[in-house]
Design a protein around this motif. Structure first.
Motif, PDB file in Angstrom:
ATOM      1  N   GLU A  67       0.827  -1.210   0.000  1.00  0.00           N
ATOM      2  CA  GLU A  67       0.000   0.000   0.000  1.00  0.00           C
ATOM      3  C   GLU A  67       0.860   1.258   0.000  1.00  0.00           C
ATOM      4  O   GLU A  67       0.539   2.239  -0.679  1.00  0.00           O
ATOM      5  N   LYS A  68       1.941   1.234   0.749  1.00  0.00           N
ATOM      6  CA  LYS A  68       2.851   2.383   0.781  1.00  0.00           C
ATOM      7  C   LYS A  68       3.452   2.602  -0.604  1.00  0.00           C
ATOM      8  O   LYS A  68       3.560   3.744  -1.077  1.00  0.00           O
ATOM      9  N   TYR A  69       3.797   1.520  -1.271  1.00  0.00           N
ATOM     10  CA  TYR A  69       4.376   1.632  -2.614  1.00  0.00           C
ATOM     11  C   TYR A  69       3.345   2.172  -3.614  1.00  0.00           C
ATOM     12  O   TYR A  69       3.658   3.007  -4.457  1.00  0.00           O
ATOM     13  N   ILE A  70       2.106   1.727  -3.480  1.00  0.00           N
ATOM     14  CA  ILE A  70       1.051   2.202  -4.385  1.00  0.00           C
ATOM     15  C   ILE A  70       0.769   3.687  -4.155  1.00  0.00           C
ATOM     16  O   ILE A  70       0.641   4.455  -5.106  1.00  0.00           O
ATOM     17  N   GLN A  71       0.711   4.115  -2.892  1.00  0.00           N
ATOM     18  CA  GLN A  71       0.385   5.512  -2.574  1.00  0.00           C
ATOM     19  C   GLN A  71       1.532   6.467  -2.877  1.00  0.00           C
ATOM     20  O   GLN A  71       1.345   7.531  -3.450  1.00  0.00           O
ATOM     21  N   LYS A  72       2.739   6.106  -2.460  1.00  0.00           N
ATOM     22  CA  LYS A  72       3.866   7.045  -2.509  1.00  0.00           C
ATOM     23  C   LYS A  72       4.910   6.688  -3.564  1.00  0.00           C
ATOM     24  O   LYS A  72       5.836   7.457  -3.792  1.00  0.00           O
ATOM     25  N   SER A  73       4.817   5.534  -4.160  1.00  0.00           N
ATOM     26  CA  SER A  73       5.830   5.021  -5.099  1.00  0.00           C
ATOM     27  C   SER A  73       7.217   4.993  -4.470  1.00  0.00           C
ATOM     28  O   SER A  73       8.226   5.289  -5.108  1.00  0.00           O
ATOM     29  N   VAL A  74       7.249   4.662  -3.179  1.00  0.00           N
ATOM     30  CA  VAL A  74       8.500   4.637  -2.416  1.00  0.00           C
ATOM     31  C   VAL A  74       8.597   3.313  -1.676  1.00  0.00           C
ATOM     32  O   VAL A  74       7.623   2.868  -1.073  1.00  0.00           O
ATOM     33  N   ILE A  75       9.765   2.720  -1.723  1.00  0.00           N
ATOM     34  CA  ILE A  75      10.008   1.485  -0.963  1.00  0.00           C
ATOM     35  C   ILE A  75      10.860   1.771   0.262  1.00  0.00           C
ATOM     36  O   ILE A  75      10.687   1.169   1.301  1.00  0.00           O
ATOM     37  N   ALA A  76      11.766   2.731   0.159  1.00  0.00           N
ATOM     38  CA  ALA A  76      12.699   3.030   1.256  1.00  0.00           C
ATOM     39  C   ALA A  76      11.973   3.668   2.434  1.00  0.00           C
ATOM     40  O   ALA A  76      10.848   4.151   2.311  1.00  0.00           O
ATOM     41  N   ASP A  77      12.639   3.678   3.592  1.00  0.00           N
ATOM     42  CA  ASP A  77      12.098   4.310   4.791  1.00  0.00           C
ATOM     43  C   ASP A  77      12.079   5.819   4.624  1.00  0.00           C
ATOM     44  O   ASP A  77      12.949   6.399   3.978  1.00  0.00           O
ATOM     45  N   PHE A  78      11.098   6.455   5.244  1.00  0.00           N
ATOM     46  CA  PHE A  78      11.080   7.906   5.296  1.00  0.00           C
ATOM     47  C   PHE A  78      12.045   8.364   6.380  1.00  0.00           C
ATOM     48  O   PHE A  78      12.406   7.596   7.282  1.00  0.00           O
ATOM     49  N   ASN A  79      12.462   9.624   6.316  1.00  0.00           N
ATOM     50  CA  ASN A  79      13.308  10.167   7.383  1.00  0.00           C
ATOM     51  C   ASN A  79      12.530  10.172   8.686  1.00  0.00           C
ATOM     52  O   ASN A  79      11.355  10.545   8.718  1.00  0.00           O
ATOM     53  N   ARG A  80      13.170   9.768   9.717  1.00  0.00           N
ATOM     54  CA  ARG A  80      12.510   9.703  11.016  1.00  0.00           C
ATOM     55  C   ARG A  80      12.623  11.051  11.710  1.00  0.00           C
ATOM     56  O   ARG A  80      13.613  11.748  11.562  1.00  0.00           O
ATOM     57  N   SER A  81      11.615  11.379  12.483  1.00  0.00           N
ATOM     58  CA  SER A  81      11.609  12.672  13.168  1.00  0.00           C
ATOM     59  C   SER A  81      11.827  12.469  14.664  1.00  0.00           C
ATOM     60  O   SER A  81      11.018  12.885  15.476  1.00  0.00           O
ATOM     61  N   GLY A  82      12.903  11.825  15.031  1.00  0.00           N
ATOM     62  CA  GLY A  82      13.222  11.618  16.430  1.00  0.00           C
ATOM     63  C   GLY A  82      14.157  12.698  16.938  1.00  0.00           C
ATOM     64  O   GLY A  82      14.539  13.618  16.219  1.00  0.00           O
ATOM     65  N   ARG A  83      14.488  12.591  18.207  1.00  0.00           N
ATOM     66  CA  ARG A  83      15.418  13.547  18.793  1.00  0.00           C
ATOM     67  C   ARG A  83      16.805  13.295  18.237  1.00  0.00           C
ATOM     68  O   ARG A  83      17.198  12.176  17.984  1.00  0.00           O
ATOM     69  N   SER A  84      17.559  14.372  18.104  1.00  0.00           N
ATOM     70  CA  SER A  84      18.941  14.209  17.658  1.00  0.00           C
ATOM     71  C   SER A  84      19.788  13.721  18.826  1.00  0.00           C
ATOM     72  O   SER A  84      19.443  13.942  19.990  1.00  0.00           O
ATOM     73  N   THR A  85      20.909  13.104  18.525  1.00  0.00           N
ATOM     74  CA  THR A  85      21.762  12.573  19.576  1.00  0.00           C
ATOM     75  C   THR A  85      22.515  13.696  20.280  1.00  0.00           C
ATOM     76  O   THR A  85      22.868  14.700  19.668  1.00  0.00           O
ATOM     77  N   ILE A  86      22.736  13.509  21.560  1.00  0.00           N
ATOM     78  CA  ILE A  86      23.451  14.503  22.359  1.00  0.00           C
ATOM     79  C   ILE A  86      24.951  14.317  22.189  1.00  0.00           C
ATOM     80  O   ILE A  86      25.698  15.284  22.120  1.00  0.00           O
ATOM     81  N   PHE A  87      25.383  13.055  22.118  1.00  0.00           N
ATOM     82  CA  PHE A  87      26.805  12.752  22.062  1.00  0.00           C
ATOM     83  C   PHE A  87      27.339  12.841  20.636  1.00  0.00           C
ATOM     84  O   PHE A  87      26.733  12.310  19.712  1.00  0.00           O
ATOM     85  N   ASN A  88      28.482  13.498  20.486  1.00  0.00           N
ATOM     86  CA  ASN A  88      29.230  13.528  19.239  1.00  0.00           C
ATOM     87  C   ASN A  88      30.529  12.763  19.459  1.00  0.00           C
ATOM     88  O   ASN A  88      30.796  12.284  20.566  1.00  0.00           O
ATOM     89  N   GLN A  89      31.358  12.681  18.446  1.00  0.00           N
ATOM     90  CA  GLN A  89      32.608  11.934  18.560  1.00  0.00           C
ATOM     91  C   GLN A  89      33.511  12.501  19.657  1.00  0.00           C
ATOM     92  O   GLN A  89      34.175  11.759  20.360  1.00  0.00           O
ATOM     93  N   ILE A  90      33.516  13.814  19.841  1.00  0.00           N
ATOM     94  CA  ILE A  90      34.354  14.428  20.880  1.00  0.00           C
ATOM     95  C   ILE A  90      33.911  13.979  22.273  1.00  0.00           C
ATOM     96  O   ILE A  90      34.740  13.765  23.157  1.00  0.00           O
ATOM     97  N   HIS A  91      32.614  13.787  22.451  1.00  0.00           N
ATOM     98  CA  HIS A  91      32.097  13.317  23.736  1.00  0.00           C
ATOM     99  C   HIS A  91      32.483  11.856  23.984  1.00  0.00           C
ATOM    100  O   HIS A  91      32.841  11.477  25.100  1.00  0.00           O
TER     101      HIS A  91
END
Length: 186
Positions: free
Chosen positions: A45-69
């Protein structure tokens, strides 16, 4: 668990060939992917509606830790294996002005292959006594002493240093015991 992209393409191909959702599910189960017919239907159904198979970008919180941390956390743990998560939180807050929780510290440490383990203890031997014991052991080896005329007892006064219930251990490394006094000072 999300179906891998390869299987999503396979689902669309099987659906285009005229198979039902249940038959597609059975086919994929026989190929090693456990997926329900409901999930197959949603992907189609997702493919029929959006013509997309891949995941959409998720809208979660960004990570606090970076490589320096992560590098700073590695440095703190390597310097003191018995450092507590509260001490790490305080040091990270002072250095980087970010607030993190205990679970964030533990997850970040696991990401760089450190885990908290219950501390196993062994008796402390001071530097001075360690040198004397090594010299005496070498002397006994050279003189071929069998200690047949000795009775061994061990009573010593030892000073405690850092003493925590848990310590950090690198995954895959040998377990190092923490020194503890035989008779703690009172």
């Amino acid at each position: 668990m999300r179906a891998p992209i390869v299987y999503r393409h396979r689902i669309i191909d099987l659906r285009d060939s005229g198979l039902s959702y249940r038959n597609i599910s059975k086919q994929l189960i026989s190929e090693g992917l456990i997926i329900s017919h409901v999930s197959v239907r949603k992907i189609c159904e997702k493919y029929i509606q959006k013509s997309v198979i891949a995941d959409f970008n998720r809208s979660g919180r960004s990570t606090i830790f970076n490589q320096i941390h992560y590098d700073y956390l590695e440095q703190l743990i390597c310097k003191n294996r018995e450092i507590t998560t509260q001490e790490i939180i305080l040091k990270i807050n002072i250095k980087f002005s970010i607030k993190v929780s205990n679970s964030t510290i533990i997850r970040a440490a696991e990401k760089i292959n450190w885990s908290r383990k219950t501390t196993r203890y062994c008796q402390i031997v001071s530097e001075k006594n360690a040198i004397k014991r090594a010299l005496y052991a070498n002397f006994c080896l050279l003189s071929c002493d069998s200690f047949m005329d000795c009775v061994f007892i061990d009573e010593s006064l030892i000073e405690l240093e850092v003493h925590t219930l848990k310590h950090w251990q690198k995954k895959g490394c040998r377990y190092n015991k923490a020194p503890v006094a035989k008779h703690p000072l009172k």
